[in-house]
Design an enzyme around this catalytic site. Structure first.
Site, mmCIF file in Angstrom:
data_model
loop_
_atom_site.group_PDB
_atom_site.id
_atom_site.type_symbol
_atom_site.label_atom_id
_atom_site.label_comp_id
_atom_site.label_asym_id
_atom_site.label_seq_id
_atom_site.Cartn_x
_atom_site.Cartn_y
_atom_site.Cartn_z
ATOM 1 N N ASP A 27 1.755 3.975 2.846
ATOM 2 C CA ASP A 27 0.717 4.818 2.247
ATOM 3 C C ASP A 27 1.329 5.995 1.446
ATOM 4 O O ASP A 27 1.487 5.879 0.240
ATOM 5 C CB ASP A 27 -0.267 5.299 3.318
ATOM 6 C CG ASP A 27 -1.650 5.641 2.777
ATOM 7 O OD1 ASP A 27 -1.887 5.468 1.565
ATOM 8 O OD2 ASP A 27 -2.511 6.072 3.573
ATOM 9 N N ASP A 28 1.650 7.096 2.137
ATOM 10 C CA ASP A 28 2.216 8.293 1.482
ATOM 11 C C ASP A 28 3.389 8.781 2.329
ATOM 12 O O ASP A 28 3.285 9.786 3.041
ATOM 13 C CB ASP A 28 1.141 9.391 1.390
ATOM 14 C CG ASP A 28 -0.077 8.928 0.613
ATOM 15 O OD1 ASP A 28 0.005 8.871 -0.621
ATOM 16 O OD2 ASP A 28 -1.099 8.598 1.251
ATOM 17 N N HIS A 32 -9.614 1.097 -1.192
ATOM 18 C CA HIS A 32 -9.551 1.684 0.140
ATOM 19 C C HIS A 32 -10.966 1.576 0.728
ATOM 20 O O HIS A 32 -11.941 1.954 0.073
ATOM 21 C CB HIS A 32 -9.166 3.160 0.062
ATOM 22 C CG HIS A 32 -7.719 3.409 -0.231
ATOM 23 N ND1 HIS A 32 -7.056 2.832 -1.282
ATOM 24 C CD2 HIS A 32 -6.801 4.198 0.407
ATOM 25 C CE1 HIS A 32 -5.791 3.255 -1.274
ATOM 26 N NE2 HIS A 32 -5.603 4.077 -0.266
ATOM 27 N N GLU A 92 -11.343 3.431 5.969
ATOM 28 C CA GLU A 92 -10.299 4.342 6.479
ATOM 29 C C GLU A 92 -11.031 5.418 7.281
ATOM 30 O O GLU A 92 -10.840 5.546 8.482
ATOM 31 C CB GLU A 92 -9.508 4.932 5.305
ATOM 32 C CG GLU A 92 -8.377 5.877 5.733
ATOM 33 C CD GLU A 92 -7.664 6.546 4.540
ATOM 34 O OE1 GLU A 92 -8.236 6.576 3.438
ATOM 35 O OE2 GLU A 92 -6.533 7.053 4.745
ATOM 36 N N HIS A 105 0.862 -1.195 0.000
ATOM 37 C CA HIS A 105 0.000 0.000 0.000
ATOM 38 C C HIS A 105 0.889 1.233 0.000
ATOM 39 O O HIS A 105 1.334 1.703 1.047
ATOM 40 C CB HIS A 105 -0.919 -0.029 1.234
ATOM 41 C CG HIS A 105 -1.936 1.075 1.272
ATOM 42 N ND1 HIS A 105 -3.096 0.981 2.001
ATOM 43 C CD2 HIS A 105 -1.984 2.297 0.675
ATOM 44 C CE1 HIS A 105 -3.803 2.088 1.856
ATOM 45 N NE2 HIS A 105 -3.143 2.916 1.058
ATOM 46 N N HIS A 147 1.258 4.870 -2.407
ATOM 47 C CA HIS A 147 0.872 5.727 -3.538
ATOM 48 C C HIS A 147 2.158 6.396 -4.013
ATOM 49 O O HIS A 147 2.784 7.142 -3.246
ATOM 50 C CB HIS A 147 -0.138 6.782 -3.095
ATOM 51 C CG HIS A 147 -1.383 6.190 -2.507
ATOM 52 N ND1 HIS A 147 -2.511 5.966 -3.249
ATOM 53 C CD2 HIS A 147 -1.668 5.745 -1.244
ATOM 54 C CE1 HIS A 147 -3.443 5.425 -2.477
ATOM 55 N NE2 HIS A 147 -2.954 5.276 -1.256
HETATM 56 N N1 ADE Z 1 -4.623 8.775 -1.830
HETATM 57 C C1 ADE Z 1 -3.380 8.764 -1.350
HETATM 58 N N2 ADE Z 1 -3.389 8.347 -0.069
HETATM 59 C C2 ADE Z 1 -4.680 8.064 0.245
HETATM 60 C C3 ADE Z 1 -5.334 7.588 1.409
HETATM 61 N N3 ADE Z 1 -4.676 7.280 2.524
HETATM 62 N N4 ADE Z 1 -6.671 7.437 1.357
HETATM 63 C C4 ADE Z 1 -7.347 7.731 0.249
HETATM 64 N N5 ADE Z 1 -6.783 8.183 -0.859
HETATM 65 C C5 ADE Z 1 -5.449 8.348 -0.868
HETATM 66 ZN ZN ZN Z 2 -3.774 4.781 0.558
#
Ligand code: ADE
Ligand code: ZN
Length: 334
Positions: free
Chosen positions: A277-278, A196, A199, A16, A18
């Site tokens: 994630d990011d 997703h 969340e 996971h 991005h």
């Molecule tokens: N795009 C990038 N990170 C995300 C996240 N945690 N939830 C939804 N969309 C995303």
């Molecule tokens: Zn994500």
């Protein structure tokens, strides 16, 4: 050996991530300069100071704005290779990465420049860093299903490069049911399906992702823990959850890492993996997620090994490749 050292050397997969969320402020500045794109910050420190979010939408607004510096095939190659260097340093052996084509094509960047740049970065990662990878085309759920179909159509010449499709962006008000037909079309093309879910969205969205989208893997899934029947179902199906602790903390999905649901998920027999994630926005790559969560909730070495094992098992690799990585993991643990 300390737990941190053990985590650092542990072979793992990241499921996971991005790729746009791995754009570090330093590279954002370099690309802004290279491409003559104006950004609303005057220093790397100012960028980092802006990364203070109170929910998912807060983050997404800044994340989409940051992506504006990405224009050329070379930019996407540089972005991907920079991520893989960080991943390799964390002993990530395999990564399945999301990209958001609509974020780029809606700005006039050709689909081919995005995909071919990312693939070039992935090929370099395999050759130079021995990290394997797969690419997941993620639809933006705040846009329409019709736009998702148009994106899938645009992707056709490159379909053999994708292992699956995903669903991300603003969750509340955009339930999985909105994308039922485009997910069915992706499945008919032989693609794996991720979304997703849970969340910020309620357990009902998780049910929809399972029943209507028929996903193969769930991203986040935190709010499943509010629904006993759902917990039992996820455990029975051994659905892989790609959980992202530092993301959850930074986006206020949890108020404190000490209250993170991972220990309860493991106790209930869920197939949990840890991911970043990011990472450029949330303050840590995958090992930092393992370390900070381990420290906050007191994970055991066995639980950590279990989640690394789950990461290879839950990947979309062929069985033979999974077995190779699992053997590597077993050798390390021994
Ligand atoms: N795009 C990038 N990170 C995300 C996240 N945690 N939830 C939804 N969309 C995303
Ligand atoms: Zn994500």
């Amino acid at each position: 050996m300390s737990l941190d050292t053990f985590i650092a050397g542990l072979p793992k997969a990241e499921l996971h991530l991005h790729i746009e969320g791995s754009l570090e402020p330093e590279l954002m500045f370099e690309l802004a300069r290279r491409n003559g794109v104006a950004i609303p910050y005057d220093s790397v420190e100012a960028v980092r100071a802006a990364y203070d979010f109170s929910n998912l939408q807060d983050f997404l607004d800044i994340y989409y704005a940051g992506a504006a510096v990405l224009l050329t095939r070379q930019d996407f190659e540089d972005l991907a290779f920079a991520y893989f260097q960080r991943a390799a340093a964390d002993n990530v052996r395999h990564a399945e990465i999301f990209f958001d084509p609509q974020t780029h094509t809606d700005r006039g960047v050709p689909f081919g420049a995005v995909v071919e740049g990312l693939i070039a970065g992935m090929d370099r990662a395999k050759a130079e860093l021995e990290v394997s990878s797969g690419l997941i085309l993620s639809f933006l759920r705040h846009l329409t299903e019709e736009e998702a179909f148009a994106t899938l159509e645009m992707a056709r010449p490159w379909l053999h490069h994708f292992i699956g499709v995903g669903l991300d962006s603003s969750e509340m008000g955009h339930p999985p049911s909105k994308f039922q037909r485009v997910f069915a079309a992706a499945r008919d093309l032989g693609l794996k399906l991720c979304a997703h879910a849970g969340e910020e969205g309620p357990p009902a969205y998780v049910h929809e992702a399972l029943d209507l989208l028929k996903i193969d893997r769930m991203d986040h899934g935190n709010r499943s823990m509010e629904d006993e029947a759902l917990i039992a179902r996820l455990a029975a199906e051994q659905m892989t959850l790609t959980v992202c602790p530092l993301s959850n903390l930074k986006l206020c999905v949890v108020d404190d890492l000490r209250h993170h649901p991972v220990p309860e998920m493991l106790r209930r027999g869920l197939h949990v993996t840890l991911n970043s994630d990011d990472p450029a926005y949330f303050g840590g790559y995958v090992n930092e997620n393992y370390r900070q969560l381990a420290e906050a909730v007191g994970l055991t070495r066995e639980q950590i090994v279990q989640m690394a094992r789950n990461s290879f098992e839950g990947s979309f690799l062929p069985n033979e490749a999974k077995a190779g990585y699992l053997a590597e993991l077993d050798a390390y643990v021994r």
